[in-house]
Design a protein around this motif. Structure first.
Motif, PDB file in Angstrom:
ATOM      1  N   GLN A  60     -76.469 -26.184  73.083  1.00  0.00           N
ATOM      2  CA  GLN A  60     -75.541 -27.142  72.495  1.00  0.00           C
ATOM      3  C   GLN A  60     -76.076 -27.568  71.138  1.00  0.00           C
ATOM      4  O   GLN A  60     -77.161 -28.121  71.038  1.00  0.00           O
ATOM      5  N   GLY A  61     -75.315 -27.266  70.074  1.00  0.00           N
ATOM      6  CA  GLY A  61     -75.692 -27.671  68.731  1.00  0.00           C
ATOM      7  C   GLY A  61     -76.959 -26.997  68.228  1.00  0.00           C
ATOM      8  O   GLY A  61     -77.435 -26.014  68.788  1.00  0.00           O
ATOM      9  N   ARG A  62     -77.490 -27.560  67.168  1.00  0.00           N
ATOM     10  CA  ARG A  62     -78.749 -27.100  66.586  1.00  0.00           C
ATOM     11  C   ARG A  62     -79.603 -28.318  66.256  1.00  0.00           C
ATOM     12  O   ARG A  62     -79.073 -29.384  65.954  1.00  0.00           O
ATOM     13  N   PRO A  63     -80.929 -28.149  66.268  1.00  0.00           N
ATOM     14  CA  PRO A  63     -81.806 -29.277  65.928  1.00  0.00           C
ATOM     15  C   PRO A  63     -81.415 -29.911  64.592  1.00  0.00           C
ATOM     16  O   PRO A  63     -81.145 -29.204  63.622  1.00  0.00           O
ATOM     17  N   GLY A  64     -81.360 -31.233  64.568  1.00  0.00           N
ATOM     18  CA  GLY A  64     -81.025 -31.950  63.344  1.00  0.00           C
ATOM     19  C   GLY A  64     -79.561 -32.316  63.215  1.00  0.00           C
ATOM     20  O   GLY A  64     -79.184 -33.072  62.322  1.00  0.00           O
ATOM     21  N   ARG A  65     -78.715 -31.783  64.100  1.00  0.00           N
ATOM     22  CA  ARG A  65     -77.290 -32.075  64.022  1.00  0.00           C
ATOM     23  C   ARG A  65     -76.893 -33.090  65.099  1.00  0.00           C
ATOM     24  O   ARG A  65     -77.538 -33.201  66.132  1.00  0.00           O
ATOM     25  N   LEU A 110     -77.850 -24.427  89.500  1.00  0.00           N
ATOM     26  CA  LEU A 110     -78.722 -25.321  88.729  1.00  0.00           C
ATOM     27  C   LEU A 110     -78.536 -25.027  87.251  1.00  0.00           C
ATOM     28  O   LEU A 110     -78.486 -23.862  86.847  1.00  0.00           O
ATOM     29  N   MET A 111     -78.438 -26.067  86.435  1.00  0.00           N
ATOM     30  CA  MET A 111     -78.385 -25.879  84.984  1.00  0.00           C
ATOM     31  C   MET A 111     -79.671 -26.396  84.361  1.00  0.00           C
ATOM     32  O   MET A 111     -80.098 -27.523  84.615  1.00  0.00           O
ATOM     33  N   LEU A 112     -80.300 -25.555  83.530  1.00  0.00           N
ATOM     34  CA  LEU A 112     -81.498 -25.939  82.792  1.00  0.00           C
ATOM     35  C   LEU A 112     -81.112 -26.691  81.524  1.00  0.00           C
ATOM     36  O   LEU A 112     -79.970 -26.648  81.075  1.00  0.00           O
ATOM     37  N   GLU A 113     -82.080 -27.349  80.923  1.00  0.00           N
ATOM     38  CA  GLU A 113     -81.849 -28.084  79.686  1.00  0.00           C
ATOM     39  C   GLU A 113     -81.529 -27.125  78.536  1.00  0.00           C
ATOM     40  O   GLU A 113     -81.797 -25.917  78.592  1.00  0.00           O
ATOM     41  N   ASN A 114     -80.914 -27.652  77.507  1.00  0.00           N
ATOM     42  CA  ASN A 114     -80.523 -26.956  76.284  1.00  0.00           C
ATOM     43  C   ASN A 114     -81.603 -25.959  75.834  1.00  0.00           C
ATOM     44  O   ASN A 114     -82.728 -26.342  75.523  1.00  0.00           O
ATOM     45  N   THR A 115     -81.249 -24.671  75.796  1.00  0.00           N
ATOM     46  CA  THR A 115     -82.238 -23.645  75.421  1.00  0.00           C
ATOM     47  C   THR A 115     -82.816 -23.886  74.032  1.00  0.00           C
ATOM     48  O   THR A 115     -83.951 -23.486  73.755  1.00  0.00           O
ATOM     49  N   ARG A 116     -82.033 -24.518  73.163  1.00  0.00           N
ATOM     50  CA  ARG A 116     -82.497 -24.729  71.790  1.00  0.00           C
ATOM     51  C   ARG A 116     -83.473 -25.891  71.668  1.00  0.00           C
ATOM     52  O   ARG A 116     -83.917 -26.220  70.564  1.00  0.00           O
ATOM     53  N   LEU A 122     -84.775 -20.097  69.022  1.00  0.00           N
ATOM     54  CA  LEU A 122     -83.962 -19.843  67.840  1.00  0.00           C
ATOM     55  C   LEU A 122     -84.473 -18.801  66.843  1.00  0.00           C
ATOM     56  O   LEU A 122     -83.663 -18.191  66.149  1.00  0.00           O
ATOM     57  N   PRO A 123     -85.772 -18.572  66.708  1.00  0.00           N
ATOM     58  CA  PRO A 123     -86.183 -17.583  65.704  1.00  0.00           C
ATOM     59  C   PRO A 123     -85.526 -16.219  65.948  1.00  0.00           C
ATOM     60  O   PRO A 123     -85.483 -15.743  67.079  1.00  0.00           O
ATOM     61  N   GLU A 124     -84.958 -15.631  64.880  1.00  0.00           N
ATOM     62  CA  GLU A 124     -84.348 -14.301  64.987  1.00  0.00           C
ATOM     63  C   GLU A 124     -85.478 -13.267  65.029  1.00  0.00           C
ATOM     64  O   GLU A 124     -86.153 -13.012  64.027  1.00  0.00           O
ATOM     65  N   LYS A 125     -85.704 -12.691  66.209  1.00  0.00           N
ATOM     66  CA  LYS A 125     -86.752 -11.696  66.403  1.00  0.00           C
ATOM     67  C   LYS A 125     -86.182 -10.498  67.135  1.00  0.00           C
ATOM     68  O   LYS A 125     -85.057 -10.544  67.655  1.00  0.00           O
ATOM     69  N   SER A 126     -86.950  -9.448  67.207  1.00  0.00           N
ATOM     70  CA  SER A 126     -86.520  -8.277  67.960  1.00  0.00           C
ATOM     71  C   SER A 126     -86.541  -8.605  69.456  1.00  0.00           C
ATOM     72  O   SER A 126     -87.258  -9.510  69.894  1.00  0.00           O
ATOM     73  N   PRO A 127     -85.759  -7.882  70.258  1.00  0.00           N
ATOM     74  CA  PRO A 127     -85.800  -8.096  71.706  1.00  0.00           C
ATOM     75  C   PRO A 127     -87.215  -7.966  72.270  1.00  0.00           C
ATOM     76  O   PRO A 127     -87.609  -8.735  73.164  1.00  0.00           O
ATOM     77  N   GLU A 128     -87.969  -7.012  71.750  1.00  0.00           N
ATOM     78  CA  GLU A 128     -89.329  -6.798  72.242  1.00  0.00           C
ATOM     79  C   GLU A 128     -90.218  -8.003  71.970  1.00  0.00           C
ATOM     80  O   GLU A 128     -91.024  -8.408  72.833  1.00  0.00           O
ATOM     81  N   GLU A 129     -90.071  -8.600  70.782  1.00  0.00           N
ATOM     82  CA  GLU A 129     -90.861  -9.792  70.461  1.00  0.00           C
ATOM     83  C   GLU A 129     -90.446 -10.971  71.339  1.00  0.00           C
ATOM     84  O   GLU A 129     -91.290 -11.712  71.859  1.00  0.00           O
ATOM     85  N   HIS A 130     -89.146 -11.163  71.514  1.00  0.00           N
ATOM     86  CA  HIS A 130     -88.666 -12.264  72.345  1.00  0.00           C
ATOM     87  C   HIS A 130     -89.106 -12.089  73.804  1.00  0.00           C
ATOM     88  O   HIS A 130     -89.395 -13.070  74.494  1.00  0.00           O
ATOM     89  N   ALA A 154     -73.332 -13.256  71.192  1.00  0.00           N
ATOM     90  CA  ALA A 154     -73.878 -11.902  71.326  1.00  0.00           C
ATOM     91  C   ALA A 154     -74.356 -11.331  69.998  1.00  0.00           C
ATOM     92  O   ALA A 154     -75.077 -10.332  69.972  1.00  0.00           O
ATOM     93  N   HIS A 155     -73.978 -11.975  68.886  1.00  0.00           N
ATOM     94  CA  HIS A 155     -74.453 -11.526  67.573  1.00  0.00           C
ATOM     95  C   HIS A 155     -75.771 -12.191  67.190  1.00  0.00           C
ATOM     96  O   HIS A 155     -76.312 -11.926  66.112  1.00  0.00           O
ATOM     97  N   ARG A 156     -76.315 -13.036  68.078  1.00  0.00           N
ATOM     98  CA  ARG A 156     -77.557 -13.746  67.803  1.00  0.00           C
ATOM     99  C   ARG A 156     -78.725 -13.125  68.566  1.00  0.00           C
ATOM    100  O   ARG A 156     -78.649 -12.941  69.780  1.00  0.00           O
ATOM    101  N   ALA A 157     -79.793 -12.827  67.866  1.00  0.00           N
ATOM    102  CA  ALA A 157     -80.993 -12.274  68.507  1.00  0.00           C
ATOM    103  C   ALA A 157     -81.925 -13.409  68.891  1.00  0.00           C
ATOM    104  O   ALA A 157     -82.982 -13.616  68.296  1.00  0.00           O
TER     105      ALA A 157
END
Length: 408
Positions: A60-65, A110-116, A122-130, A154-157
């Motif tokens: 939900q949202g982004r940090p700072g908003r 069960l719902m976990l807290e906001n992934t962000r 949030l850092p855009e990294k390769s699947p392998e790095e994530h 789906a366009h977000r890594a």
């Protein structure tokens, strides 16, 4: 047959981590119910009914908003749509989250807290790095399978969309499956249409419209322009419209960036383009007023919608089409004074016997707002950026990871 594994391939009775997208408007701290909850509830309900232990991730949202809030309210709203309790834990992958996950029984959610709210997301990294992140490495061992249903991101890594498929058997949820099949195949569906193919394009970014025209210009007969792009294309023709006035700061920078491309499109594809002939603005009494393009003598005011002459110009084209695709609203429909263009074009599409695909997220919301019948459209996409990527031929990285994992 889908390009990836789906819920049909998932053995019942497992502990499943499912990523959905419940990112919603927040007004005065209150999360607003919307059609995303309804659409994603289908996957969550199906998993629970198959005796899975279902753990939901969302953002939900982004940090700072102002919209960056906890998912506690989301769990309550989702529970209403699923028809089953959705418990909430104010933790993403710490001890509290792990304890709540391990205590789940078959069929519970069960719902976990906001992934962000975790630094790994949030850092855009390769699947392998994530996949090597603490977030993924901590949670993945607690599960038997991962389901990604969040087509709209789906366009977000991000870690929750591309990291877990490398650490767990991965499947597509029902929204991911349906959205991918419809949206990625727009060009193919357009080519298969026996008659005229029309696309309504609006929104507030001219680059989006340019990308759609470039990618689909070979299969679309008519592009009906509205929104800010409709103004910018008219500005490129020399009309005193499509300029920033008052507090507006959306037009001049966009025009400077895209002017040459817009003029090239006007030269090369003029026979495919239909542009607005009148516009709506706030009159002296604050109500909707309209002015013809040819009567605009100087850039003195903001315009918020196409006018009724433009609606009357576009509607017959829609009614004569065999396939119609929509990307973006043609006006500021959130304000009832300026929703006529979006509402009337969508109504005409719904009344036409044709293949119809409507997106992205804001446009889909207008169907509900104006009481139009969702069953009158073949597909309504709740995605924004991912829908645009599909229309412009760009990769959807999270969907591609699911495809790659299915191939393996």
């Amino acid at each position: 047959m889908s390009a990836f594994n789906t819920l049909d391939d998932l053995t019942p009775g497992q502990r499943v981590l499912v990523r959905i997208d419940l990112n919603s408007p927040v007004e005065d701290g209150e999360v607003q119910d919307n059609n995303r909850f309804d659409r994603y509830s289908e996957t969550v309900r199906e998993l629970a009914d198959d005796d899975h232990r279902v753990v939901v991730m969302a953002h939900q949202g982004r940090p700072g908003r102002d919209t960056f809030v906890s998912l506690e309210q989301h769990a309550e709203i989702l529970s209403e749509h699923v028809g089953k309790p959705v418990e909430f834990v104010a933790d993403t992958f710490g001890d509290d989250a792990q304890e709540a996950i391990e205590s789940l029984e078959a069929g519970e959610i069960l719902m976990l807290e906001n992934t962000r709210m975790t630094d790994d997301e949030l850092p855009e990294k390769s699947p392998e790095e994530h996949a090597e992140s603490e977030f993924v490495q901590t949670l993945a061992p607690l599960f038997d399978a991962y389901v990604n249903d969040a087509y709209s991101v789906a366009h977000r890594a991000h870690a929750s969309t591309v990291g877990f498929p490398l650490a767990l058997p991965a499947y597509a949820g029902r929204v991911m499956q349906t959205e991918y099949d419809y949206n990625t195949g727009v060009a193919e569906k357009a080519q298969e249409a026996d008659g005229q193919v029309t696309m309504v394009v609006g929104g507030n970014k001219s680059k989006d419209v340019i990308g759609v025209i470039d990618n689909l210009g070979h299969v679309v007969d008519n592009f009906l322009l509205g929104g800010l792009p409709g103004q910018l294309f008219r500005r490129a023709q020399g009309h005193p419209i499509g300029y920033d006035v008052g507090d507006m700061d959306l037009l001049d920078d966009q025009y400077e960036e895209t002017e040459e491309t817009i003029k090239d499109i006007l030269d090369e594809k003029s026979d495919q383009l239909e542009l607005p002939v009148d516009f709506a603005y706030k009159g002296e009494d604050g109500e909707r007023a309209e002015i013809a393009l040819d009567d605009i003598e100087s850039k003195e005011m903001e315009y918020f919608d196409i006018g009724h002459d433009t609606i009357d110009k576009y509607t017959p084209i829609i009614r004569e089409s065999e396939a119609i695709f929509v990307k973006g609203a043609v006006g500021v429909f959130e304000d009832d004074r300026f929703g006529d263009g979006t509402k009337e074009l969508l109504r005409a599409i719904g009344e036409t016997d044709c293949l119809s695909v409507v997106g992205g997220g804001d446009t889909a919301r207008s169907i509900t707002k104006y009481g139009l019948d969702e069953d009158d459209y073949d597909h309504i996409s709740i995605a924004g950026g991912a829908y645009l990527n599909a229309l412009t031929g760009q990769e959807l990285v999270a969907a591609q990871v699911l495809i790659d994992q299915a191939d393996r």
